[in-house]
Design a protein around this motif. Structure first.
Motif, PDB file in Angstrom:
ATOM      1  N   ALA A  48       1.106  -1.244  -0.518  1.00 28.80           N
ATOM      2  CA  ALA A  48      -0.015  -0.356  -0.198  1.00 28.80           C
ATOM      3  C   ALA A  48       1.235   1.325  -0.270  1.00 28.80           C
ATOM      4  CB  ALA A  48      -1.065  -0.075   1.261  1.00 28.80           C
ATOM      5  N   GLY A  49       0.899   1.953  -1.330  1.00 27.51           N
ATOM      6  CA  GLY A  49       1.981   2.734  -0.850  1.00 27.51           C
ATOM      7  C   GLY A  49       1.765   4.358  -0.630  1.00 27.51           C
ATOM      8  N   ALA A  50       2.879   4.961   0.503  1.00 29.68           N
ATOM      9  CA  ALA A  50       3.016   5.150   0.486  1.00 29.68           C
ATOM     10  C   ALA A  50       2.053   6.806   0.797  1.00 29.68           C
ATOM     11  CB  ALA A  50       4.025   6.511   0.538  1.00 29.68           C
ATOM     12  N   HIS A  51       1.024   7.026   2.064  1.00 28.46           N
ATOM     13  CA  HIS A  51      -0.010   8.763   2.072  1.00 28.46           C
ATOM     14  C   HIS A  51      -0.012   8.556   3.613  1.00 28.46           C
ATOM     15  CE1 HIS A  51      -2.171   4.579   2.834  1.00 28.46           C
ATOM     16  NE2 HIS A  51      -2.473   5.423   4.205  1.00 28.46           N
ATOM     17  N   ALA A  52      -1.389   9.989   3.782  1.00 32.64           N
ATOM     18  CA  ALA A  52      -0.818  10.108   5.084  1.00 32.64           C
ATOM     19  C   ALA A  52      -2.346  10.436   4.596  1.00 32.64           C
ATOM     20  CB  ALA A  52      -0.689  11.072   5.425  1.00 32.64           C
ATOM     21  N   ALA A  57      -6.174   8.243  12.558  1.00 28.26           N
ATOM     22  CA  ALA A  57      -5.392   7.946  13.151  1.00 28.26           C
ATOM     23  C   ALA A  57      -6.148   6.120  12.915  1.00 28.26           C
ATOM     24  CB  ALA A  57      -5.204   7.871  14.347  1.00 28.26           C
ATOM     25  N   GLU A  58      -4.688   5.081  12.311  1.00 25.43           N
ATOM     26  CA  GLU A  58      -5.106   4.134  11.998  1.00 25.43           C
ATOM     27  C   GLU A  58      -4.017   2.680  12.981  1.00 25.43           C
ATOM     28  OE1 GLU A  58      -5.938   3.522   7.235  1.00 25.43           O
ATOM     29  OE2 GLU A  58      -3.842   4.557   7.611  1.00 25.43           O
ATOM     30  N   VAL A  59      -4.630   1.962  13.098  1.00 34.39           N
ATOM     31  CA  VAL A  59      -4.285   0.816  13.893  1.00 34.39           C
ATOM     32  C   VAL A  59      -3.979  -0.268  13.090  1.00 34.39           C
ATOM     33  CG1 VAL A  59      -4.682  -0.446  16.310  1.00 34.39           C
ATOM     34  CG2 VAL A  59      -4.910   2.179  16.223  1.00 34.39           C
ATOM     35  N   PHE A  60      -2.766  -1.220  13.362  1.00 36.51           N
ATOM     36  CA  PHE A  60      -3.100  -2.085  12.138  1.00 36.51           C
ATOM     37  C   PHE A  60      -2.550  -3.345  13.285  1.00 36.51           C
ATOM     38  CE2 PHE A  60      -2.072   1.447   8.729  1.00 36.51           C
ATOM     39  CZ  PHE A  60      -2.483   0.828   8.769  1.00 36.51           C
ATOM     40  N   THR A  61      -3.547  -4.656  12.709  1.00 41.11           N
ATOM     41  CA  THR A  61      -2.287  -5.314  13.767  1.00 41.11           C
ATOM     42  C   THR A  61      -2.370  -6.876  12.776  1.00 41.11           C
ATOM     43  OG1 THR A  61      -3.738  -5.502  15.880  1.00 41.11           O
ATOM     44  CG2 THR A  61      -2.761  -7.362  15.200  1.00 41.11           C
ATOM     45  N   ILE A  62      -0.703  -7.413  12.692  1.00 44.47           N
ATOM     46  CA  ILE A  62      -1.015  -8.243  12.155  1.00 44.47           C
ATOM     47  C   ILE A  62      -0.842  -9.677  12.552  1.00 44.47           C
ATOM     48  CG2 ILE A  62       1.306  -9.459  11.033  1.00 44.47           C
ATOM     49  CD1 ILE A  62       1.113  -6.529  10.514  1.00 44.47           C
ATOM     50  N   LEU A  63      -1.865 -10.142  11.060  1.00 41.99           N
ATOM     51  CA  LEU A  63      -2.476 -11.893  12.391  1.00 41.99           C
ATOM     52  C   LEU A  63      -1.281 -13.032  11.206  1.00 41.99           C
ATOM     53  CD1 LEU A  63      -5.904 -10.679  11.010  1.00 41.99           C
ATOM     54  CD2 LEU A  63      -5.243 -10.983  13.126  1.00 41.99           C
ATOM     55  N   ASN A  72       7.018   7.989   7.960  1.00 40.82           N
ATOM     56  CA  ASN A  72       7.756   9.141   7.748  1.00 40.82           C
ATOM     57  C   ASN A  72       9.258   8.464   7.433  1.00 40.82           C
ATOM     58  OD1 ASN A  72       5.986  10.471   8.634  1.00 40.82           O
ATOM     59  ND2 ASN A  72       6.390  10.763  10.362  1.00 40.82           N
ATOM     60  N   ASP A  73       9.568   7.490   6.542  1.00 37.45           N
ATOM     61  CA  ASP A  73      10.060   6.517   5.711  1.00 37.45           C
ATOM     62  C   ASP A  73      11.738   5.950   7.103  1.00 37.45           C
ATOM     63  OD1 ASP A  73      10.240   7.861   2.752  1.00 37.45           O
ATOM     64  OD2 ASP A  73      11.343   9.844   3.856  1.00 37.45           O
ATOM     65  N   VAL A  74      11.234   6.193   7.635  1.00 40.24           N
ATOM     66  CA  VAL A  74      11.430   4.708   8.943  1.00 40.24           C
ATOM     67  C   VAL A  74      11.626   3.380   9.176  1.00 40.24           C
ATOM     68  CG1 VAL A  74      12.747   4.830  10.832  1.00 40.24           C
ATOM     69  CG2 VAL A  74      12.196   6.769  10.287  1.00 40.24           C
ATOM     70  N   ALA A  75      12.234   2.035   8.551  1.00 43.06           N
ATOM     71  CA  ALA A  75      11.249   1.443   8.224  1.00 43.06           C
ATOM     72  C   ALA A  75      11.644   0.044   9.455  1.00 43.06           C
ATOM     73  CB  ALA A  75      12.007  -0.021   7.696  1.00 43.06           C
ATOM     74  N   GLY A  89      -1.713  12.900   9.695  1.00 37.39           N
ATOM     75  CA  GLY A  89      -0.440  12.878   9.781  1.00 37.39           C
ATOM     76  C   GLY A  89       0.839  12.330   8.817  1.00 37.39           C
ATOM     77  N   GLU A  90       1.434  11.253   9.495  1.00 40.63           N
ATOM     78  CA  GLU A  90       2.344  10.501   9.845  1.00 40.63           C
ATOM     79  C   GLU A  90       2.506   9.411   7.967  1.00 40.63           C
ATOM     80  OE1 GLU A  90       3.637   9.187  14.004  1.00 40.63           O
ATOM     81  OE2 GLU A  90       2.476   8.300  13.383  1.00 40.63           O
ATOM     82  N   VAL A  91       3.167   9.935   7.738  1.00 42.48           N
ATOM     83  CA  VAL A  91       3.102   9.760   5.911  1.00 42.48           C
ATOM     84  C   VAL A  91       3.775   8.110   6.112  1.00 42.48           C
ATOM     85  CG1 VAL A  91       4.121   9.191   3.557  1.00 42.48           C
ATOM     86  CG2 VAL A  91       3.892  11.355   4.771  1.00 42.48           C
TER      87      VAL A  91
END
Length: 125
Positions: A48-52, A57-63, A72-75, A89-91
């Motif tokens: 899912a390409g970079a966006h903000a 706010a989004e919450v992601f849980t890896i199943l 913000n360019d930190v992996a 606002g975070e990319v």
């Protein structure tokens, strides 16, 4: 009350990449400030390409699966059991770096702007 069986929810595409599939369990407008609650499947190599989002706010849980999220360019490494909160606002972008599907459960929450005079959801400022 709403009872949802994920296998009965039709799959649809994800706006950030047509090869990604999601099942949207709660849609925007159904539950106050929740903008979506979904499960998405990322095939190997897809992202899912970079966006903000200015006000979500989004919450992601890896199943299951493996990948990375760049904020913000930190992996950051993603593995089953990991939860990541992305602030407004975070990319961010999510990439499946593994050899199996990356399956993610996620939801978004509308966060009113500081000067939101309506404050429709009585969110603390």
């Amino acid at each position: 009350m709403k009872l949802i069986k994920i296998n009965e929810v039709p799959e649809k595409g994800v706006s950030h990449n047509a090869k990604l599939r999601k099942r949207e369990l709660i849609s925007c407008g159904e539950l106050g400030p929740v903008t979506t609650y979904s499960r998405a499947v990322f095939p190997p190599g897809e992202k899912a390409g970079a966006h903000a989002h200015a006000d979500v706010a989004e919450v992601f849980t890896i199943l299951s699966g493996a990948g990375e999220i760049r904020i913000n360019d930190v992996a950051y490494v993603l593995a089953a059991g990991t939860t990541v909160v992305v602030e407004p606002g975070e990319v961010h972008e999510i990439i499946n770096t593994g050899t199996a599907d990356l399956v993610i459960s996620y939801f978004g929450v509308l966060v009113p702007f500081e000067n939101d005079s309506l404050n429709r959801w009585n969110v603390s400022k």
